[in-house]
Design an enzyme around this catalytic site. Structure first.
Site, PDB file in Angstrom:
ATOM      1  CE  LYS A  61      -4.937  26.486 -53.332  1.00 53.81           C
ATOM      2  NZ  LYS A  61      -4.727  28.160 -53.204  1.00 53.81           N
ATOM      3  CB  THR A  62     -11.965  29.485 -52.692  1.00 60.06           C
ATOM      4  OG1 THR A  62     -12.159  29.039 -51.431  1.00 60.06           O
ATOM      5  CG2 THR A  62     -12.866  28.579 -53.434  1.00 60.06           C
ATOM      6  NE  ARG A  93      -8.928  34.706 -43.541  1.00 57.94           N
ATOM      7  CZ  ARG A  93      -7.797  35.227 -43.014  1.00 57.94           C
ATOM      8  NH1 ARG A  93      -6.517  34.767 -43.007  1.00 57.94           N
ATOM      9  NH2 ARG A  93      -7.888  36.354 -41.929  1.00 57.94           N
ATOM     10  CE  LYS A  94      -0.780  30.020 -48.240  1.00 56.13           C
ATOM     11  NZ  LYS A  94      -1.620  30.108 -49.488  1.00 56.13           N
ATOM     12  CG  PHE A  95      -7.363  31.190 -40.301  1.00 55.68           C
ATOM     13  CD1 PHE A  95      -7.843  31.972 -40.040  1.00 55.68           C
ATOM     14  CD2 PHE A  95      -7.615  29.939 -41.010  1.00 55.68           C
ATOM     15  CE1 PHE A  95      -9.442  32.116 -40.510  1.00 55.68           C
ATOM     16  CE2 PHE A  95      -9.138  30.028 -41.630  1.00 55.68           C
ATOM     17  CZ  PHE A  95      -9.992  31.048 -41.264  1.00 55.68           C
ATOM     18  CB  ALA A  96      -1.019  33.784 -39.606  1.00 52.17           C
ATOM     19  CG  ASP A  97      -3.863  37.319 -34.939  1.00 51.76           C
ATOM     20  OD1 ASP A  97      -3.407  37.235 -33.832  1.00 51.76           O
ATOM     21  OD2 ASP A  97      -4.410  38.216 -35.635  1.00 51.76           O
TER      22      ASP A  97
END
Ligand code: BMP
Length: 280
Positions: A61-62, A93-97
């Site tokens: 995981k990065t 990356r935990k996208f949230a948009d």
């Protein structure tokens, strides 16, 4: 018929998602349910840790945006290591948009995450459009998406109805792009058996300490895999933490040996917990 009683290998055939399928195959082949989280800020340390623990992990995981000297050469080298040592790559990356924005964040920019990361993750805060937006870029490449249904940090708001909505969104996803969760428990079976075979990946795992100064909370591999029924343990500082110490910085060779040792220690702890779970 609960998922926690099934072997990883027996779950391969029920995967609609290519990345999840490959991950379960890798876990079974390598006898590893360990994901190492390599949260270091330079290329050479990131690659050195990946090289050291590569043989023991199913997944690396990065957090690619913390790497100060990032370039595509890092991605090429990490990809080469992933082939050499047979592990997959998960950009946390935990996208949230909104859908349109995350689609661009995922495929374009400096990092071009979709082009090299087999798995990524997203918050469901914006609603299911975030899944469609990411799927637009990730599905043609056979990528997989995890929804953050629960977090490990103290006071996290990912609970109750929010967690349930994440599980429902994964169940409702017809495309198969959503292949599981970041969660602390078997959220998909909270209300009984789940028809879809989804993965649960769990951070906040440590054998030696209970937490950090910034809200992280650790549980042991046994608590996570056997007692809570999660599939994959995610371990960061428990494995590479020595690199952050003065001794580690002064003597990289000894430090990397320690990293390797911790990797095999967590691999064994995770796999023993899994064997105990399917035997219980
Ligand atoms: P560590 O084992 O050093 O505490 O690192 C945990 C890793 O997992 C970090 O990369 C963090 O961003 C991630 N993580 C987490 O700790 N809790 C969550 O709920 C979700 C995460 O992605």
């Amino acid at each position: 018929n609960s998922i926690v009683k099934k072997t990883y290998g027996s779950r391969v055939s029920s995967q609609a998602n290519a990345a999840a399928k490959q991950l379960l195959e890798t876990m079974e082949r390598k006898k590893s349910n360990l994901c190492v989280s390599i949260d270091v800020t330079n290329k050479s340390d990131l690659l050195a840790v990946a090289e050291a623990v590569g043989p023991d992990v199913c997944l690396v995981k990065t957090h690619i945006d913390i790497v100060e000297d990032f370039d595509m050469d890092l991605v090429e080298k990490l990809t080469a290591l992933s082939k050499e040592h047979d592990f997959m790559i998960f950009e946390d990356r935990k996208f949230a948009d909104i859908g349109n924005t995350v689609s661009l964040q995922y495929s374009a920019g400096v990092h071009k995450i979709a082009s090299w990361s087999h798995i990524t993750n997203a918050h469901l805060v914006p609603g299911p459009g975030i899944i469609s937006g990411l799927a637009k870029a990730g599905e043609p490449l056979g990528r997989g998406l995890l929804l953050l249904a629960e977090m490990s940090s103290a006071g996290a708001l990912t609970k109750g109805d929010y967690t349930k909505a994440c599980v429902q969104a994964a169940k409702d996803d017809k495309s198969g792009f959503v292949c599981g969760f970041i969660a602390m428990s078997r959220v998909d079976e909270a209300d009984g058996p789940c028809e879809k075979d989804l993965l649960v990946l769990t951070p906040g795992v440590g054998l030696d300490v209970k937490g950090d100064a910034l809200g992280q909370q650790y549980r042991t591999p046994d608590q996570v895999v056997r007692q809570s029924g999660c599939d994959i343990i995610i371990v960061g500082r428990g494995i590479y933490g020595v690199l952050m110490t003065e001794e580690g910085k002064a003597d990289k060779v000894t430090a990397m040996n320690k990293v390797r040792e911790q990797g095999s220690r967590y691999k064994k702890a995770g796999w023993d917990a899994y064997l105990a779970r399917i035997d219980d």
